[in-house]
Design a protein around this motif. Structure first.
Motif, short mmCIF file in Angstrom:
data_model
loop_
_atom_site.label_atom_id
_atom_site.label_comp_id
_atom_site.label_asym_id
_atom_site.label_seq_id
_atom_site.Cartn_x
_atom_site.Cartn_y
_atom_site.Cartn_z
N PRO A 178 13.11 10.94 -11.67
CA PRO A 178 13.31 9.49 -11.52
C PRO A 178 13.28 8.72 -12.83
O PRO A 178 14.05 7.77 -13.01
CB PRO A 178 12.17 9.06 -10.59
N HIS A 179 12.42 9.09 -13.76
CA HIS A 179 12.35 8.35 -15.02
C HIS A 179 13.65 8.47 -15.79
O HIS A 179 14.22 7.46 -16.26
CB HIS A 179 11.18 8.86 -15.87
N ARG A 183 11.96 5.80 -5.37
CA ARG A 183 11.50 6.02 -6.74
C ARG A 183 12.35 5.31 -7.79
O ARG A 183 12.07 5.40 -8.99
CB ARG A 183 11.47 7.53 -7.03
N ASN A 184 13.37 4.59 -7.34
CA ASN A 184 14.30 3.94 -8.26
C ASN A 184 14.32 2.43 -8.14
O ASN A 184 14.74 1.74 -9.06
CB ASN A 184 15.71 4.49 -8.02
N GLY A 199 6.54 6.62 -10.79
CA GLY A 199 7.77 7.35 -10.56
C GLY A 199 7.74 8.21 -9.32
O GLY A 199 8.28 7.86 -8.30
N ARG A 200 7.07 9.35 -9.37
CA ARG A 200 7.21 10.35 -8.33
C ARG A 200 6.41 10.05 -7.08
O ARG A 200 6.65 10.67 -6.05
CB ARG A 200 6.79 11.72 -8.88
N HIS A 201 5.46 9.16 -7.11
CA HIS A 201 4.57 8.99 -5.97
C HIS A 201 4.68 7.61 -5.34
O HIS A 201 3.72 7.10 -4.77
CB HIS A 201 3.14 9.30 -6.39
N VAL A 202 5.86 6.98 -5.45
CA VAL A 202 6.09 5.69 -4.83
C VAL A 202 6.22 5.86 -3.32
O VAL A 202 6.93 6.73 -2.84
CB VAL A 202 7.37 5.03 -5.39
N VAL A 240 15.41 11.62 -7.22
CA VAL A 240 14.09 12.00 -6.72
C VAL A 240 13.41 12.97 -7.68
O VAL A 240 12.24 12.83 -8.01
CB VAL A 240 14.20 12.63 -5.32
N ASN A 244 16.48 6.61 -13.81
CA ASN A 244 16.40 5.15 -13.88
C ASN A 244 16.80 4.63 -15.25
O ASN A 244 17.52 3.63 -15.37
CB ASN A 244 14.99 4.69 -13.53
#
Length: 276
Positions: free
Chosen positions: A258-259, A64-65, A15-18, A255, A262
């Protein structure tokens, strides 16, 4: 898609670190009248969903999506006219309806038919124009902290607005700040100011009652740039729309959360009722 499978698809992807460069993307460009649009594409399938960024942004804002959405959709991520790689050079930047017209041409070309549309901030404002004028292009619409409602332009209000938008105070996740600043620098002050002028001159309220596509409003609870009250007003004006507030998120909920973002988008696009 069953909810259990949906949740598994979301958990299976970071999620956060893409990082943008680690995504499996295909890149394209095409000319629409005098404007050249660049976009990225990911995933496959018959149904397409387009993710449209906001002011001074780029396709990178959706890093992140993209992964979770490719579990079911072909994902199209354009750089709007004047931003990202879709630079305009010395050409005049179109107003909001003008950008919406070009976006509609691009969407039909890239998607090959009607598509789902997700627009953030200025991108949401542009999406409103497109969906109200050319609803046959849109299957379902997601408006994320969408711009388009007028605000007072007195010196006091302008100074207050400038204070609120100054990063990193109200921009949420600080790890995203380099992308925000990098994209703004790439677009240039002149393009950003012209686009901001176009945003502030435009009023989408007369268009909202004409939105006949299923619409979900997604809003960051802590957004002070385009506050939640704007989302609540849009929900009242858009027929049969629903509003979902993402707790703790600022202006960029895709951002910051994101979870949750999405999952809400996937559920809504699949036909579920999301929000209130």
């Amino acid at each position: 898609m069953p909810l259990s499978s949906l949740s598994d698809a979301i958990r299976a992807r970071p999620g956060r670190h893409v990082r943008w460069r680690d995504l499996d993307l295909r890149t394209h460009q095409a000319d629409f009248g005098p404007y050249r649009i660049h976009w990225a594409e990911a995933g496959g399938g018959d149904d397409a969903v387009a993710l449209v960024h906001g002011l001074s942004g780029s396709s990178r804002w959706w890093a992140r999506n993209i992964g979770p959405l490719t579990s079911k959709y072909r994902v199209l991520i354009p750089d709007l006219i004047g931003f990202g790689r879709s630079r305009v050079g010395i050409r005049a930047l179109p107003d909001v309806p003008g950008v919406a017209h070009v976006l509609g041409q691009w969407l039909s070309f890239a998607a090959g038919g009607p598509a789902y549309l997700v627009g953030h901030s200025m991108g949401g404002q542009i999406a409103i124009h497109l969906a109200s004028r050319e609803p046959e292009r849109i299957k379902r619409l997601v408006l994320v902290d969408a711009a388009g409602l007028p605000r007072p332009l007195t010196p006091r209000h302008v100074m207050r607005f400038a204070y609120e938008v100054a990063p990193p105070r109200q921009w949420g996740d600080p790890t995203f700040l380099p992308i925000i600043l990098g994209d703004a620098f790439s677009a240039g002050a002149w393009t950003v100011l012209r686009a901001l002028r176009n945003i502030l001159r435009d009023d989408v309220r007369p268009l909202l009652a004409d939105l006949r596509v299923p619409t979900l409003l997604l809003w960051g609870q802590r957004d002070t740039i385009i506050p939640l009250s704007h989302g609540e007003q849009m929900r009242q004006l858009i027929p049969d729309s629903r509003l979902l507030v993402l707790r703790g998120a600022f202006h960029n909920p895709m951002v910051d959360a994101p979870h949750e973002f999405n999952e809400a988008v996937l559920r809504f696009l699949s036909g579920e009722e999301v929000g209130e």
